[in-house]
Write a protein that holds these residues in place. Structure first.
Motif, short mmCIF file in Angstrom:
data_model
loop_
_atom_site.label_atom_id
_atom_site.label_comp_id
_atom_site.label_asym_id
_atom_site.label_seq_id
_atom_site.Cartn_x
_atom_site.Cartn_y
_atom_site.Cartn_z
N THR A 170 6.75 -8.01 -9.25
CA THR A 170 7.01 -8.20 -7.82
C THR A 170 7.74 -6.98 -7.26
O THR A 170 8.50 -6.32 -7.98
CB THR A 170 7.85 -9.45 -7.56
N VAL A 171 7.47 -6.72 -5.98
CA VAL A 171 8.18 -5.67 -5.24
C VAL A 171 8.65 -6.30 -3.93
O VAL A 171 7.84 -6.86 -3.18
CB VAL A 171 7.27 -4.46 -4.96
N PHE A 172 9.94 -6.21 -3.64
CA PHE A 172 10.51 -6.82 -2.45
C PHE A 172 10.85 -5.75 -1.42
O PHE A 172 11.36 -4.67 -1.77
CB PHE A 172 11.78 -7.61 -2.80
N PHE A 173 10.54 -6.06 -0.15
CA PHE A 173 10.87 -5.19 0.97
C PHE A 173 11.71 -5.98 1.97
O PHE A 173 11.35 -7.12 2.33
CB PHE A 173 9.61 -4.67 1.66
N HIS A 174 12.80 -5.39 2.44
CA HIS A 174 13.61 -5.99 3.50
C HIS A 174 13.30 -5.23 4.78
O HIS A 174 13.71 -4.07 4.95
CB HIS A 174 15.09 -5.91 3.15
N LEU A 175 12.56 -5.87 5.69
CA LEU A 175 12.03 -5.20 6.88
C LEU A 175 12.47 -5.91 8.16
O LEU A 175 12.95 -7.06 8.12
CB LEU A 175 10.50 -5.15 6.81
N ASP A 176 12.23 -5.22 9.25
CA ASP A 176 12.51 -5.81 10.55
C ASP A 176 11.49 -6.92 10.85
O ASP A 176 10.38 -6.92 10.30
CB ASP A 176 12.43 -4.73 11.63
N HIS A 177 11.88 -7.84 11.72
CA HIS A 177 10.98 -8.95 12.02
C HIS A 177 9.69 -8.50 12.69
O HIS A 177 8.71 -9.25 12.73
CB HIS A 177 11.70 -9.97 12.93
N THR A 178 9.67 -7.29 13.24
CA THR A 178 8.46 -6.79 13.90
C THR A 178 7.51 -6.07 12.95
O THR A 178 6.52 -5.48 13.40
CB THR A 178 8.86 -5.84 15.03
N ALA A 179 7.77 -6.08 11.66
CA ALA A 179 6.93 -5.37 10.70
C ALA A 179 5.50 -5.93 10.70
O ALA A 179 5.32 -7.16 10.75
CB ALA A 179 7.52 -5.48 9.29
N PRO A 180 4.48 -5.06 10.65
CA PRO A 180 3.07 -5.53 10.67
C PRO A 180 2.64 -6.02 9.29
O PRO A 180 2.12 -5.25 8.47
CB PRO A 180 2.31 -4.27 11.09
N VAL A 181 2.84 -7.29 9.03
CA VAL A 181 2.57 -7.84 7.71
C VAL A 181 1.08 -7.74 7.36
O VAL A 181 0.71 -7.39 6.23
CB VAL A 181 3.04 -9.30 7.64
N HIS A 182 0.21 -8.03 8.30
CA HIS A 182 -1.23 -7.98 8.03
C HIS A 182 -1.67 -6.56 7.63
O HIS A 182 -2.43 -6.38 6.67
CB HIS A 182 -2.02 -8.46 9.25
N GLU A 183 -1.18 -5.56 8.37
CA GLU A 183 -1.54 -4.19 8.01
C GLU A 183 -0.92 -3.77 6.68
O GLU A 183 -1.51 -3.00 5.92
CB GLU A 183 -1.11 -3.24 9.14
N MET A 184 0.27 -4.26 6.39
CA MET A 184 0.88 -3.98 5.08
C MET A 184 0.04 -4.55 3.95
O MET A 184 -0.12 -3.93 2.89
CB MET A 184 2.29 -4.58 5.02
N ARG A 185 -0.52 -5.74 4.18
CA ARG A 185 -1.36 -6.37 3.16
C ARG A 185 -2.60 -5.51 2.89
O ARG A 185 -2.99 -5.32 1.74
CB ARG A 185 -1.73 -7.77 3.63
N GLU A 186 -3.22 -4.99 3.92
CA GLU A 186 -4.38 -4.12 3.74
C GLU A 186 -3.99 -2.82 3.05
O GLU A 186 -4.72 -2.32 2.18
CB GLU A 186 -5.02 -3.84 5.10
N LYS A 187 -2.84 -2.27 3.44
CA LYS A 187 -2.38 -1.03 2.79
C LYS A 187 -2.06 -1.26 1.32
O LYS A 187 -2.34 -0.40 0.47
CB LYS A 187 -1.15 -0.50 3.53
N LEU A 188 -1.46 -2.40 0.99
CA LEU A 188 -1.17 -2.72 -0.40
C LEU A 188 -2.45 -2.74 -1.24
O LEU A 188 -2.49 -2.17 -2.34
CB LEU A 188 -0.45 -4.07 -0.49
N HIS A 189 -3.50 -3.39 -0.74
CA HIS A 189 -4.76 -3.43 -1.47
C HIS A 189 -5.33 -2.02 -1.66
O HIS A 189 -5.88 -1.69 -2.72
CB HIS A 189 -5.76 -4.32 -0.73
N GLU A 190 -5.18 -1.20 -0.65
CA GLU A 190 -5.67 0.19 -0.76
C GLU A 190 -4.89 0.96 -1.83
O GLU A 190 -5.48 1.71 -2.62
CB GLU A 190 -5.53 0.87 0.60
N VAL A 191 -3.58 0.78 -1.85
CA VAL A 191 -2.75 1.47 -2.86
C VAL A 191 -3.12 1.02 -4.27
O VAL A 191 -3.22 1.83 -5.20
CB VAL A 191 -1.26 1.21 -2.57
N LEU A 192 -3.34 -0.28 -4.43
CA LEU A 192 -3.68 -0.80 -5.76
C LEU A 192 -5.03 -0.30 -6.23
O LEU A 192 -5.22 -0.01 -7.42
CB LEU A 192 -3.64 -2.33 -5.74
N ARG A 193 -5.99 -0.20 -5.34
CA ARG A 193 -7.32 0.29 -5.74
C ARG A 193 -7.25 1.72 -6.24
O ARG A 193 -8.05 2.12 -7.10
CB ARG A 193 -8.29 0.18 -4.58
N GLU A 194 -6.31 2.49 -5.75
CA GLU A 194 -6.17 3.89 -6.17
C GLU A 194 -5.19 4.08 -7.32
O GLU A 194 -4.99 5.20 -7.77
CB GLU A 194 -5.71 4.73 -4.97
N CYS A 195 -4.59 2.99 -7.80
CA CYS A 195 -3.61 3.08 -8.90
C CYS A 195 -4.30 2.75 -10.23
O CYS A 195 -4.72 1.60 -10.43
CB CYS A 195 -2.44 2.12 -8.64
#
Length: 363
Positions: free
Chosen positions: A253-278
């Protein structure tokens, strides 16, 4: 002339016969290794050539040294015979240890080559290492006892030792209490499948890999190449984390402490992109979700998987590094911050009207 030939024949003949036997044995083992390449036993038994030659040479000299007809040998016949007997016992123990080690190592190699269960392979490796040490210790004790029994005075010494065995047993039991505890803990670890060589463990807050297991201590190699040596009784009396128990695959697990305005949906897409390249990600599973909130931030948890503990560490570091960099470049407002602006006053319609008592008090 005979006084020269007799010792020469005995010594040279013993050496030549020993070398010939060693060469023939090595030749047969090489041929057997070629014919039976599926097992490394015959190749490992070739390591026994030197102790075998020492045993044969000592046995030949022990049986023929009296035929040399040398004055020095005749005068010290008993001493020479005793020394040759001690050398023969020691060489025989050496040969037995080498043969046992070859058999145990060959059995483990065949099992490791045919088994696909890495956890079971590590368990067998741990058991094999401890069994080999036990065999070596037993053979050494028997050899030393046999050598001591060749001395004439050992019978009387044995009687006196038996007379004081009760007192010595109590003293030795108290003095060796911790040692015996570690010894039995070593057996429990080896055959109880608690921890194995190659397991990833966390002990006293230190993360590392089990590198060596003996009957008395266990060595853990940390990520920074340090070695933590601990008594095996620690693992039978205190809780510890074994990340390899039940399989080497890991979920991190990796935990992030972010502001309430953080774009969770876009973070989810970026996470999948990072994993595909790892390369360290095994592709089994991943997810990203908001797991908690505080008055100032929200907690976003990313879940990733990998094939072992080393790869899960690599994946977690890559996800943490790349997602934070992405947030800094594209969504800096999502990073946690401390609000320093003044509080906003509530609207007028939400203001409570004054009561007559409040107006009277103010007047």
């Amino acid at each position: 002339m005979e006084n020269v030939l007799r010792p020469l024949i005995v010594l040279v003949g013993s050496v030549l016969l020993t070398l010939l036997l060693g060469w023939v044995t090595d030749l047969l083992l090489r041929r057997a290794d070629v014919r039976h390449s599926e097992t490394p036993l015959w190749g490992l038994l070739r390591r026994c050539r030197v102790p075998l030659q020492v045993v044969v040479l000592t046995a030949l000299l022990r049986g023929t040294y009296t035929e040399t007809a040398i004055a020095v040998v005749e005068e010290n016949e008993g001493l020479i015979g005793h020394v040759l007997t001690l050398v023969l016992i020691a060489a025989s123990a050496w040969l037995v240890v080498r043969i046992a080690a070859a058999v145990v190592e060959a059995s483990y190699s065949r099992f490791a080559a045919t088994s696909r269960d890495l956890a079971r392979v590590r368990r067998v490796r741990t058991q094999v290492a401890l069994v080999q040490r036990i065999v070596t210790a037993v053979v050494a004790v028997v050899a030393v006892a046999s050598m001591l029994l060749t001395f004439p005075g050992m019978n009387k010494l044995g009687a006196s030792l038996l007379a004081s065995a009760g007192v010595l047993g109590i003293v030795a039991g108290v003095a060796a209490q911790s040692t015996l505890g570690n010894l039995f803990a070593g057996f429990q670890i080896a055959f109880g499948d608690m921890v194995r060589i190659g397991d990833t463990v966390v002990v006293d807050g230190e993360w590392g890999t089990v590198e060596e297991v003996t009957l008395t201590f266990l060595a853990v190699r940390t990520w920074d190449e340090r070695r933590i040596t601990m008594p095996v009784s620690y693992f039978t009396s205190k809780p510890f984390e074994n990340w390899s128990r039940g399989g080497v695959q890991m979920t991190g697990t990796v935990f992030f402490h972010l502001d309430h305005t953080a774009p969770v949906h876009e973070m989810r897409e970026k996470l999948h992109e990072v994993l595909r390249e790892c390369p360290a990600w095994d592709g089994r599973d991943w997810s990203l979700a908001v797991t908690d909130t505080t008055p100032n931030t929200m907690v976003v948890r990313a879940v990733v998987t990998a094939k072992d503990a080393d790869d899960i560490w690599t994946v977690r570091c890559a996800v943490r590094e790349q997602l934070i960099a992405w947030l800094c470049d594209h969504h800096p407002y999502a990073l946690p911050r401390i609000a320093t602006s003044q509080a906003v006053s509530p609207p007028a319609e939400h203001t409570q009207p004054e009561t007559p008592a409040q107006r009277t008090g103010r007047g």
